[in-house]
Scaffold this active site. Structure first.
Site, PDB file in Angstrom:
ATOM      1  CB  SER A 174      41.001 -13.089  28.660  1.00 26.90           C
ATOM      2  OG  SER A 174      39.463 -12.733  29.041  1.00 26.90           O
ATOM      3  CG  ASP A 384      39.424  -6.198  24.726  1.00 26.34           C
ATOM      4  OD1 ASP A 384      38.349  -5.937  24.773  1.00 26.34           O
ATOM      5  OD2 ASP A 384      40.541  -6.433  25.386  1.00 26.34           O
ATOM      6  CG  HIS A 441      38.810  -9.849  25.173  1.00 27.48           C
ATOM      7  ND1 HIS A 441      39.555  -9.253  26.151  1.00 27.48           N
ATOM      8  CD2 HIS A 441      38.686 -10.935  25.762  1.00 27.48           C
ATOM      9  CE1 HIS A 441      39.714  -9.993  27.301  1.00 27.48           C
ATOM     10  NE2 HIS A 441      39.155 -10.912  27.173  1.00 27.48           N
TER      11      HIS A 441
END
Length: 464
Positions: A174, A384, A441
């Site tokens: 991330s 995602d 994610h």
């Protein structure tokens, strides 16, 4: 707020600068831990005013031979404990046997610690159990945080010299996609300059990485179109009216604004982290963040995990509540050797930290690293919507590397688990990009078996 924090800062200013301890058992796990866990603090920065907390877990296979990973969770401000418990660590919550007052653990069969030594670091300062002893030291940014983590790694290795020869990989997911390549450059340049200790840097790994927030977010609309969330007609109209820029919109461009309003209606009820899962709007006005409050327990939100589907849909965010209950328990903090009084409350993702995003596009660091002999693995969950894989592919292609292996599927137990592509530069640097089929994610939380197979093969220099 000021009157509450001043006594805290006075208290922690007198606490020792560094410490480490072996943790043999933890509340919620029956018996002794089946792996070696060390926790501790490393002081960094001027006068070691920043105290970074870490969890170090030795490889369950061969600690002296297996890679050493430095792991950073994203945010910025998300605790390393989140990555440890929900993504790649050796423990996970046993939801069927846990309750709102008694979280229970079980072993994670797909833990990356089965093949690697991992240092999970709470960074930047203010994240997890990391803290500062002065007001000013709580202010950080991308470059200063990277410098602090590099200092952390140097000091940690000097106090753990037996791991200096292990292959070193800087890893994370991330938002750490911005910081990790900066750290890799710091380590590489430090080695080149002869700085001690010399580190056996081999490469880096990034999952669902933020690289340039504006460009990553801009790709949500093309991704929404690819996944049938946005119609062909609306996408073509929006693309034309907005000139392909959906972030920096001209406020006088009425046609573009009208299109984006219609796009918002299509996407506003979609869970950004995984487009197939339900969105948990009841927990927070901001769908992508779970705002913690002890009052949630009084409302029995934990019970939502086991309630019938017709009364309340299961939502992934409910799982995170166990981490709040567990990590804020005094006996747990004592077991982890947390310094008493240093943090008023553990928060999974602390978005209130004083942090400035001063690197707007980390692709420049990847371009620098592509001139080295390092190797890189970049992976993305293909469901995602927060950081779509197509945006990650865009910046990878902008590096102008040589295509070595074509886009092709890879398998786990006979099933397609993703699609990978291999790039190289001057036969020295190589970069593997892969999707994780069905992943969100970030990918290991959604597809742990597939992600474990991916890194096991890649660290061993096998094809995915």
């Amino acid at each position: 707020m000021l009157h509450l924090l001043l006594p805290l800062l006075l208290l922690i200013s007198n606490i020792g600068r560094s410490q480490s301890a072996i943790v043999e058992s933890l509340p919620g796990f029956p018996g002794d831990l089946p792996f070696k866990l060390e926790t501790g603090y490393v002081g960094v920065g001027e006068l070691e005013e920043v105290q970074l907390f870490y969890y170090f877990i030795e490889s369950e296979r061969s600690p002296k031979d297996d890679p050493l990973l430095l792991w950073l969770t994203g945010g910025p401000g998300c605790s390393a404990l989140s990555g440890l418990l929900f993504e790649i660590g050796p423990l996970e919550f046993d939801y069927s046997n846990s309750s709102g007052t008694r979280p229970v653990f079980k072993s994670n069969p797909y833990s990356w610690t089965k093949i690697a030594n991992i240092i999970f670091v709470d960074a930047p300062v203010g994240t997890g159990f990391s803290y500062a002893t002065t007001w000013t030291a709580y202010h950080s940014n991308d470059t200063s945080s990277a410098a602090q983590i590099y200092e952390f790694l140097r000091k940690w290795l000097m106090s753990h010299p037996k791991f200096l020869t292990n292959p070193l990989y800087i890893t994370g997911d991330s938002y750490s996609g911005v910081v990790v390549p900066i750290i890799v450059k710091e380590v590489y340049d430090g080695n080149e300059a002869g700085r001690e200790p010399q580190m056996n840097l081999v490469g880096y790994v990034l999952g669902n990485p933020v690289t340039c927030e504006a460009k990553d977010i801009n790709q949500r609309i093309p991704f929404g179109h690819k996944t049938a969330l946005i119609s062909d007609e609306l996408y073509e109209s929006t693309k034309s009216d907005c000139n392909g820029d959906y972030v920096n919109v001209d406020p006088t461009n009425g046609a573009c604004l009208t299109d984006l309003e219609m796009v918002s209606r299509c996407l506003e009820k979609i869970f950004l982290a995984q487009i197939l899962e339900p969105i948990c709007s009841t927990l927070s006005p901001n769908h992508t963040r779970l705002k913690w409050s002890r009052s949630m327990l009084e409302k029995n939100i934990i019970d939502g995990i086991s309630e019938p589907q017709q009364s309340r849909p299961w939502c992934r965010s409910y799982n995170y509540l166990y981490a709040y209950i567990w990590a804020n328990d005094r006996t747990v903090q004592e077991a982890l050797h947390i310094r008493e009084g240093t943090k008023p409350e553990w928060i999974r993702c602390n978005y209130s930290i004083s942090y400035t995003k001063d690197v707007l596009n980390s692709a420049v660091y990847h371009r620098y690293l592509s001139k080295t002999s390092l190797r890189a693995l970049i992976y993305s969950g293909d469901h995602d919507l927060a950081i779509p894989y197509i945006g990650t592919l865009d910046w990878i292609r902008s590096l102008n590397l040589t295509l070595v292996g074509a886009w092709s599927p890879w398998f786990v137990e006979g099933q397609v688990s993703g699609y990978s592509i291999l790039y190289s530069e001057n036969s020295k640097y190589d970069l593997t990009f892969t999707t994780i089929k069905g992943g969100g994610h970030t990918a290991p939380e959604y597809k742990p078996r597939e992600c474990f197979a991916m890194v096991d093969r890649w660290f061993s220099y096998y094809p995915l």
